[in-house]
Design an enzyme around this catalytic site. Sequence first.
Site, PDB file in Angstrom:
ATOM      1  CG  ASP A  15      41.825  -8.499  15.385  1.00  0.00           C
ATOM      2  OD1 ASP A  15      42.082  -9.608  14.888  1.00  0.00           O
ATOM      3  OD2 ASP A  15      41.659  -7.471  14.701  1.00  0.00           O
ATOM      4  CG  HIS A  32      42.596 -19.204  16.677  1.00  0.00           C
ATOM      5  ND1 HIS A  32      42.293 -17.861  16.703  1.00  0.00           N
ATOM      6  CD2 HIS A  32      42.510 -19.568  15.370  1.00  0.00           C
ATOM      7  CE1 HIS A  32      42.028 -17.438  15.471  1.00  0.00           C
ATOM      8  NE2 HIS A  32      42.166 -18.456  14.644  1.00  0.00           N
ATOM      9  CG  LEU A 126      32.214 -12.144  34.798  1.00  0.00           C
ATOM     10  CD1 LEU A 126      32.331 -10.623  34.686  1.00  0.00           C
ATOM     11  CD2 LEU A 126      33.533 -12.794  34.380  1.00  0.00           C
TER      12      LEU A 126
HETATM   13  C1  FPP Z   1      40.844 -12.856  15.958  1.00  0.00           C
HETATM   14  O1  FPP Z   1      42.162 -13.160  15.605  1.00  0.00           O
HETATM   15  C2  FPP Z   1      40.296 -13.922  16.773  1.00  0.00           C
HETATM   16  C3  FPP Z   1      39.315 -14.772  16.393  1.00  0.00           C
HETATM   17  C4  FPP Z   1      38.650 -14.735  15.074  1.00  0.00           C
HETATM   18  C5  FPP Z   1      38.849 -15.820  17.290  1.00  0.00           C
HETATM   19  C6  FPP Z   1      38.971 -15.549  18.748  1.00  0.00           C
HETATM   20  C7  FPP Z   1      38.891 -16.845  19.406  1.00  0.00           C
HETATM   21  C8  FPP Z   1      39.575 -17.244  20.488  1.00  0.00           C
HETATM   22  C9  FPP Z   1      40.421 -16.364  21.305  1.00  0.00           C
HETATM   23  C10 FPP Z   1      39.502 -18.675  20.905  1.00  0.00           C
HETATM   24  C11 FPP Z   1      38.167 -19.328  20.978  1.00  0.00           C
HETATM   25  C12 FPP Z   1      37.277 -18.769  22.008  1.00  0.00           C
HETATM   26  C13 FPP Z   1      36.790 -19.441  23.077  1.00  0.00           C
HETATM   27  C14 FPP Z   1      35.730 -18.804  23.933  1.00  0.00           C
HETATM   28  C15 FPP Z   1      37.247 -20.768  23.467  1.00  0.00           C
HETATM   29  P1  FPP Z   1      42.511 -13.290  14.072  1.00  0.00           P
HETATM   30  O2  FPP Z   1      42.671 -14.732  13.758  1.00  0.00           O
HETATM   31  O3  FPP Z   1      41.502 -12.545  13.260  1.00  0.00           O
HETATM   32  O4  FPP Z   1      43.900 -12.555  14.056  1.00  0.00           O
HETATM   33  P2  FPP Z   1      44.577 -11.844  12.803  1.00  0.00           P
HETATM   34  O5  FPP Z   1      43.737 -10.641  12.509  1.00  0.00           O
HETATM   35  O6  FPP Z   1      45.930 -11.499  13.306  1.00  0.00           O
HETATM   36  O7  FPP Z   1      44.594 -12.858  11.698  1.00  0.00           O
END
Ligand code: FPP
Length: 237
Positions: A15, A32, A126
Amino acid sequence: MNRDTLPRHVAIIMDGNGRWAKQHKIQVALGHRKGVEALRAIIRESSDLGIEALSLYAFSTENWRRSPQEVEALMGLLLEYFTSEIDELDEKNVRIRILGDKDGMPDRQRRALINAEERTEKNTGLKLNIAINYGGRAELARAARMLAEKAVRGDIRPEDIDEEALAGELYTRGLPDVDLLIRTSGEMRLSNFLLFQCAYAEFLFPTVLWPDFGVEDYHAALDAFAGRNRRFGGRSE
Ligand code: FPP
């Protein structure tokens, strides 16, 4: 770091990509992208440490509600990740499993996910589980449905449906329960992630945003886990 007290199964809610992007005054998609870099390092470290299973929450069933631009950026990153990293993961003997509803994914992404699973099926290192189009309640409802279908076919008797039978119908079948759940960015919620599997997990909520979560933060989390006294409902002496 004490390698004797490592968790068998680590789950991570990555997050804070959005807030990281905001802090750096850049587009959320770049947050991201930076998040993928962090994920790469944590996967490598988990593999090097000999952790048995790592489950990452990449895209929830609720994430479709984000703006079309952000959804598109995430879909693009997923496709890119599963095409460009697969060779290296395979070489590292990583076994990939997708947790979630692949059928609800766009065509190209679905094919890339299936290919990643098939290519790494026989690997013994893993166990890397990536939750995509995943929801914990939907997973439990799906498991109940599969057991009901088995009962209707006469393959299982209702009285034989126990915790183990249910666990056997989850996306995580065959994996140990989650020992340690990490959610970055200071939010203290499970957000529908691995509800059944986290029944006895230790929870850690480091305040660092996911793109800044590095190997040192990971070691600190593993050390904190090693210091916890897990009782599983019993009493410790
Ligand atoms: C939360 O941050 C994160 C997500 C909703 C997506 C997580 C995805 C990745 C790390 C990249 C894609 C994954 C792969 C496997 C290639 P948020 O956007 O909710 O953060 P915020 O709460 O600060 O807005």
